[in-house]
Design an enzyme around this catalytic site. Structure first.
Site, short mmCIF file in Angstrom:
data_model
loop_
_atom_site.label_atom_id
_atom_site.label_comp_id
_atom_site.label_asym_id
_atom_site.label_seq_id
_atom_site.Cartn_x
_atom_site.Cartn_y
_atom_site.Cartn_z
N TYR A 199 0.85 -1.20 0.00
CA TYR A 199 0.00 0.00 0.00
C TYR A 199 0.87 1.24 0.00
CZ TYR A 199 -5.05 -0.20 0.21
OH TYR A 199 -6.36 -0.28 -0.14
N GLU A 206 -0.67 4.93 -0.62
CA GLU A 206 -1.46 6.09 -1.07
C GLU A 206 -0.62 7.36 -0.98
OE1 GLU A 206 -4.72 5.35 1.47
OE2 GLU A 206 -5.93 4.46 -0.10
N ASP A 252 -6.74 12.39 -25.92
CA ASP A 252 -6.63 11.02 -25.40
C ASP A 252 -5.93 10.23 -26.51
OD1 ASP A 252 -7.00 8.36 -24.82
OD2 ASP A 252 -9.10 8.55 -24.24
N THR A 302 -3.73 5.18 -22.43
CA THR A 302 -3.52 3.90 -21.76
C THR A 302 -2.11 3.46 -22.10
OG1 THR A 302 -4.46 2.78 -23.67
CG2 THR A 302 -5.93 3.14 -21.80
N LYS A 339 -1.77 -0.51 -25.38
CA LYS A 339 -2.18 -0.68 -26.78
C LYS A 339 -0.92 -0.63 -27.64
CE LYS A 339 -6.87 0.91 -25.91
NZ LYS A 339 -7.10 1.77 -24.75
N ARG A 374 -1.32 -3.10 -18.48
CA ARG A 374 -2.63 -2.47 -18.54
C ARG A 374 -2.74 -1.31 -17.55
NH1 ARG A 374 -7.04 -3.97 -21.03
NH2 ARG A 374 -5.75 -5.57 -21.97
N1 DSN Z 1 -11.69 -0.62 -25.16
C1 DSN Z 1 -10.69 0.15 -25.82
C2 DSN Z 1 -10.61 -0.15 -27.26
O1 DSN Z 1 -10.81 -1.29 -27.63
O2 DSN Z 1 -10.33 0.72 -28.06
C3 DSN Z 1 -10.86 1.58 -25.57
O3 DSN Z 1 -10.96 1.79 -24.21
#
Ligand code: DSN
Length: 414
Positions: free
Chosen positions: A54, A56, A199, A225, A228, A234
């Site tokens: 932990y 925070e 984004d 994110t 990707k 993740r």
């Molecule tokens: N779920 C993601 C995607 O497949 O693009 C976006 O958050």
């Protein structure tokens, strides 16, 4: 090359499901544009004992003792991320892209403020203003669309922005295959006195390697994110060059939206950022784009309708309704039978519901990690075309499955 291992647990039910998933990942061709295969180092860090801790707060300002090691990890993650995108401030704690967006929006505008985001059927994301997400619940939201050719029309967006007078414009998409002109978005935001947020979840790897224009010069805040095109663990990240915004972002991530940081994920993000700083990562990103163009072109040569005309990045959408008289749901199910995984996707002016859709989205990041080059993607395009042209022909499904198997056995992950 990646080589994953089976895992052994005392909990045999979960062990079996995880190992079955490993086999699924090995045996199927993965074309979901938002998925990828992480390195073994990223996987080890994500599965490490850091999950026990932990902490925070932020490095050297924690509400718990014993944080000397996680401080090192979080600081390394922040420094590497700042270097990767050449940005002054970064927060690596968001659990996901949606939470990153929630914290970023709250840092820029008051509750009930007006947001102008991209519509879902044009390629936007739920967290950019949809009523069923926090963004449409806490804010007044409006949407811009792509034009009749499936392309962002900045003059139209400006006209809409003048009418709506948003406090915040969100650019960035989950399903848009063309270059996003962040400079034009900034000009629009300036003309109507709005803040600008990008984004870049989908194109982060391309932005990091300068294969897509960067938003940092133009945006008040940038979210992403990490799993990707960036090929990390993740999670979410928030970046800005503005110190006041950075302070607000830190407060909105914790205690605003989150509790304890997931240090195993932060460590795994840090490992991925280091990998992304390596010159080999740029070669990987270049190959993602080359593969997407070759893949897309093969469909175009067969007169198949590509949403937005073509691709400039890692993905593209096919209008399967127009091209094959199938819904997105049907196309997805047919391809799955031949061990090809894609997702159904709404397309501009889609008359079908989001559960059905008229499109599918195809992305190249994951199979590029496995070693696919243009030739394999061209072969794959022909397998997909045959399947969608003959959706109920069991012989074609069987033959396609064998062709897929020969590709997946050549490009192994176990
Ligand atoms: N779920 C993601 C995607 O497949 O693009 C976006 O958050």
């Amino acid at each position: 090359m990646i080589k994953y291992q089976k895992i052994f647990l005392n909990d045999k039910e979960i062990e079996k499901a995880i190992n079955n998933e490993l086999i699924r990942q090995q045996d199927r061709i993965e074309l979901i544009a938002s998925e990828n295969y992480v390195s073994e180092d990223v996987l080890k860090a994500a599965g490490s004992i850091l999950t026990n801790k932990y902490g925070e707060g932020y490095p050297h300002k924690r509400y718990y003792g014993g944080c000397e090691n996680v401080d090192v990890i979080e600081e390394l993650a922040i420094e590497r991320l700042k270097k990767l995108f050449n940005v002054k401030y970064a927060n690596v704690q968001p659990y996901s892209g949606s939470v990153a967006n929630a914290a970023a929006i709250a840092s820029l505008i008051p509750k009930n403020g007006k947001i102008l985001g991209m519509s879902l059927s044009s390629g936007g994301h739920l967290s950019h203003g949809y009523k069923i997400s926090f963004s449409g619940y806490f804010y007044q939201t409006y949407f811009y669309d792509v034009d009749k050719n499936g392309i962002l029309d900045y003059d139209q967006i400006l006209e809409l922005a003048k009418k709506i007078k948003p406090d915040l414009i969100i650019c960035g998409a989950s399903a848009y295959s063309r270059i996003i002109d962040f400079k034009k978005f900034k000009e629009i935001a300036d003309q109507v006195g709005a803040k600008l947020m990008a984004d870049i979840a989908h194109i982060a790897g391309l932005v990091a390697t300068k294969l897509h224009p960067s938003p940092f010069e133009y945006c008040d805040v940038v979210t992403s994110t990490t799993h990707k095109t960036l090929r990390g663990a993740r999670g979410g990240i928030i970046m800005t060059n503005n110190s006041e915004v950075a302070q607000k972002v830190d407060r909105w991530v914790f205690p605003g939206y989150q509790g304890g940081p997931l240090f195993h994920q932060i460590a795994a993000k840090a490992v991925a950022f280091k990998e992304a700083l390596d010159p080999s990562f740029a070669i990987y990103q270049e190959q993602i784009i080359k593969n997407a163009k070759a893949f897309c072109n093969e469909f175009k040569l067969a007169n198949i309708e590509i949403v937005s005309g073509t691709t400039d990045n890692h993905l593209f959408m096919i209008n399967v309704k127009k091209s094959f008289n199938l819904t997105g749901k049907e196309a997805t199910e047919i391809l799955e039978r031949a061990n090809i995984t894609v997702n159904k996707n709404a397309i501009p002016n889609d008359l079908e519901s989001p559960q059905i859709t008229s499109g599918i989205r195809l992305g190249t990041p994951a199979m590029t990690t496995r070693g696919f080059k243009e030739e394999e993607f061209k072969t794959l395009a022909h397998i997909i075309i045959q399947l969608l042209q003959n959706p109920y022909d069991e012989n074609i499904i069987k033959k396609s499955k064998e062709e897929v198997s020969s590709l997946t056995s050549k490009f192994k992950i176990i």
